[in-house]
Design an enzyme around this catalytic site. Sequence first.
Site, short mmCIF file in Angstrom:
data_model
loop_
_atom_site.label_atom_id
_atom_site.label_comp_id
_atom_site.label_asym_id
_atom_site.label_seq_id
_atom_site.Cartn_x
_atom_site.Cartn_y
_atom_site.Cartn_z
N GLY A 253 0.94 -1.00 -0.06
CA GLY A 253 0.14 0.03 -0.06
C GLY A 253 0.85 1.36 0.01
O GLY A 253 1.90 1.08 -0.33
N SER A 254 0.29 2.35 0.48
CA SER A 254 0.89 3.52 0.44
C SER A 254 2.11 3.67 1.50
O SER A 254 2.26 3.15 2.53
CB SER A 254 -0.13 4.80 0.63
OG SER A 254 -0.42 4.67 2.10
N THR A 255 3.02 4.32 1.29
CA THR A 255 4.32 4.81 1.83
C THR A 255 3.87 5.26 3.32
O THR A 255 4.22 4.92 4.60
CB THR A 255 5.23 5.85 1.36
OG1 THR A 255 5.81 4.91 0.26
CG2 THR A 255 6.44 6.22 2.38
N GLY B 294 2.47 2.54 5.42
CA GLY B 294 3.46 1.71 5.69
C GLY B 294 4.19 2.26 6.82
O GLY B 294 4.82 1.41 7.55
N GLU C 52 5.66 -3.28 1.14
CA GLU C 52 5.80 -2.99 -0.57
C GLU C 52 5.00 -1.44 -0.67
O GLU C 52 3.64 -1.64 -0.59
CB GLU C 52 5.26 -3.94 -1.36
CG GLU C 52 5.70 -5.37 -1.08
CD GLU C 52 7.25 -5.44 -1.40
OE1 GLU C 52 7.55 -4.81 -2.39
OE2 GLU C 52 8.04 -6.19 -0.69
P1 NAD Z 1 -3.45 2.69 1.29
O1 NAD Z 1 -1.83 3.00 1.89
O2 NAD Z 1 -4.55 3.72 1.53
O3 NAD Z 1 -3.78 1.25 2.03
C1 NAD Z 1 -5.21 1.10 2.58
C2 NAD Z 1 -4.98 -0.29 3.22
O4 NAD Z 1 -4.25 0.18 4.43
C3 NAD Z 1 -6.16 -0.77 3.76
O5 NAD Z 1 -6.45 -2.03 3.35
C4 NAD Z 1 -6.45 -0.35 5.17
O6 NAD Z 1 -7.27 -1.49 5.83
C5 NAD Z 1 -4.98 -0.51 5.71
N1 NAD Z 1 -4.67 0.42 6.55
C6 NAD Z 1 -4.91 1.78 6.79
N2 NAD Z 1 -4.60 2.07 8.10
C7 NAD Z 1 -4.05 1.37 8.63
C8 NAD Z 1 -3.25 0.91 9.69
N3 NAD Z 1 -3.05 1.88 10.72
N4 NAD Z 1 -2.84 -0.32 10.14
C9 NAD Z 1 -2.57 -1.24 9.26
N5 NAD Z 1 -3.41 -1.08 8.18
C10 NAD Z 1 -4.05 0.01 7.98
O7 NAD Z 1 -2.82 2.21 -0.27
P2 NAD Z 1 -4.02 1.80 -1.24
O8 NAD Z 1 -4.75 3.01 -1.70
O9 NAD Z 1 -4.74 0.53 -0.85
O10 NAD Z 1 -2.82 1.30 -2.45
C11 NAD Z 1 -2.28 2.36 -3.32
C12 NAD Z 1 -0.93 2.39 -2.65
O11 NAD Z 1 -0.31 1.22 -2.84
C13 NAD Z 1 0.00 3.29 -3.75
O12 NAD Z 1 0.74 4.03 -2.95
C14 NAD Z 1 0.86 2.20 -4.49
O13 NAD Z 1 2.05 2.77 -4.97
C15 NAD Z 1 0.89 1.15 -3.45
N6 NAD Z 1 1.40 -0.24 -4.04
C16 NAD Z 1 2.44 -0.69 -3.87
C17 NAD Z 1 2.91 -1.84 -4.57
C18 NAD Z 1 4.19 -2.39 -4.32
O14 NAD Z 1 4.65 -3.42 -4.85
N7 NAD Z 1 5.29 -1.60 -3.79
C19 NAD Z 1 1.95 -2.45 -5.37
C20 NAD Z 1 0.67 -2.10 -5.22
C21 NAD Z 1 0.30 -0.66 -4.66
#
Ligand code: NAD
Length: 492
Positions: free
Chosen positions: A233-235, A238, A255
């Site tokens: 997910g997002s940095t 993360g 990731e």
């Molecule tokens: P996001 O960071 O908004 O993630 C959302 C997820 O995070 C949800 O499942 C939520 O339940 C969880 N979450 C939220 N707060 C949390 C907490 N405090 N503790 C634990 N979990 C929590 O990202 P998104 O919109 O789902 O995805 C898009 C991002 O993912 C982009 O930044 C993209 O670059 C990244 N991404 C990276 C890769 C990679 O391989 N590096 C691959 C795909 C996507």
Amino acid sequence: MRTGSTHVTTLSTTHWIDGAATGTASLPSEDPANGQVLGHLADGGATEAQAAIAAARRAFDRSAWAASPRLRQRVLLDWAAALQAQAGALAELLTRENGKVIAQARGEIAGAISEVEYYAGLARHIPGHVLEPEPGVLSTVLREPAGVAGIIVPWNAPAVLLVRALGPALAAGCTVVVKPAAQTTLFNAALLAPLLQHPQLPPGVVNVFSEAGSAGAALLASSHEVDAICFTGSTAVGKTIMRSAADSMKKLSLELGGNSACLVFADADIGAVAPRLAQAATIISGQQCTAARRVLVHASRLGQMKRALAGALDALRLGPGIDPASQVGPLIDRRSRDAVAAQVAQACAQADEVLLRGGVPDGELAQGAFLKPALVYHRDSGADFVQEEIFGPFLVLESFEDEAEAIARANHTVFGLSASVWTHDGARALRVARALRNGTVWINAHNKLLPEVETGGYRQSGLGRLHGYDALADFTELKHIYQAPGVAGAAP
Ligand code: NAD
């Protein structure tokens, strides 16, 4: 969670904890191409996460799973075969729930099946090593499963991004709790159904809960009963997970975001490269971590690249992903579309030159979460809109005078996920690839991801590697066993 049967058109999912369905499907999931409700998913939270963690803990401590590599291979191979039998229907459901065009959905399903097969093979080959550091002393180093793994999967590639974590976790002998993204929970339920219902899978080895919020996911990160967390997910999230995980010192596989630069040198064929860059920037409507976001072109080819890239992006056909003629589908939902559209509008207001303004299309597509691709030219690589990850169909064009400037510009970012180099000069391509601070560098290609090859980020793009053999490292611990049998004939 399950689909009621293994049939993928049953669009109602609940949680799946300790080998049984639980909860009520109440939250709607919509098709982003037209807003139609596709089905419903259960809305859980900390209670479901807690129950799932407890079930996974019991299964790890008490079932035969962790010590049975042949069983693990059998289950994974059967899962892959069941997915193969439903590949067409799964691809359609992926397109309907995520929006991506059907060719990309089919490619993702094929890649996911191939990856399950790859990790099924590895399940039976996770060797350690033995050495004799001193005469008569044997040091045996074993790779053991880490324990309970929490896997938080995003919506943009919910087949491959689940499988690249679940595959190595199960192959290694971990038990797992999966938390899919709410936007693609119906698809993930269909993908997981044949695995969850496998007669030889011990209850509690794979648990799944869904939620609209993030309380359950947050518990996975902080729980002392979870040994490893794998988050894509997002940095920003993360970093939050890293902080929450600190007290339990769990293993972290993160990731995260990216901001891929494509370096195009003077000898490249601009007319041939530009359409490939346009495609690389608009894969999953630009919602891929490795999507092209910055094009750095040699100054002598800037004018040509401006015209070719704007033309190639403008020519892409927007439309519902289920229509084979569509080249770019909708974003994941209208909320994301509006947020990205606002970021792009702000970038266009600040950029040195707007080459393609993008924006929300009118007509029939206005019902869905569609956004036209945008392109700007800008000199200052420090601008916010160059540095941020804008997760949509938006590309920034920059220029450079020489190789050193190209590398310095490309490395001017907090991210380090991927980049590409475009030139016919093989020595330059390799030299530049080595100088780029990225986990993946493609030469004359972009977005090529393979089950067998490790992917991950330098710097704020994350920790650890998924895909490939090294993904096992994220789900295993090394144990050293010391023995001193001595040397025959020597005094004991
Ligand atoms: P996001 O960071 O908004 O993630 C959302 C997820 O995070 C949800 O499942 C939520 O339940 C969880 N979450 C939220 N707060 C949390 C907490 N405090 N503790 C634990 N979990 C929590 O990202 P998104 O919109 O789902 O995805 C898009 C991002 O993912 C982009 O930044 C993209 O670059 C990244 N991404 C990276 C890769 C990679 O391989 N590096 C691959 C795909 C996507």
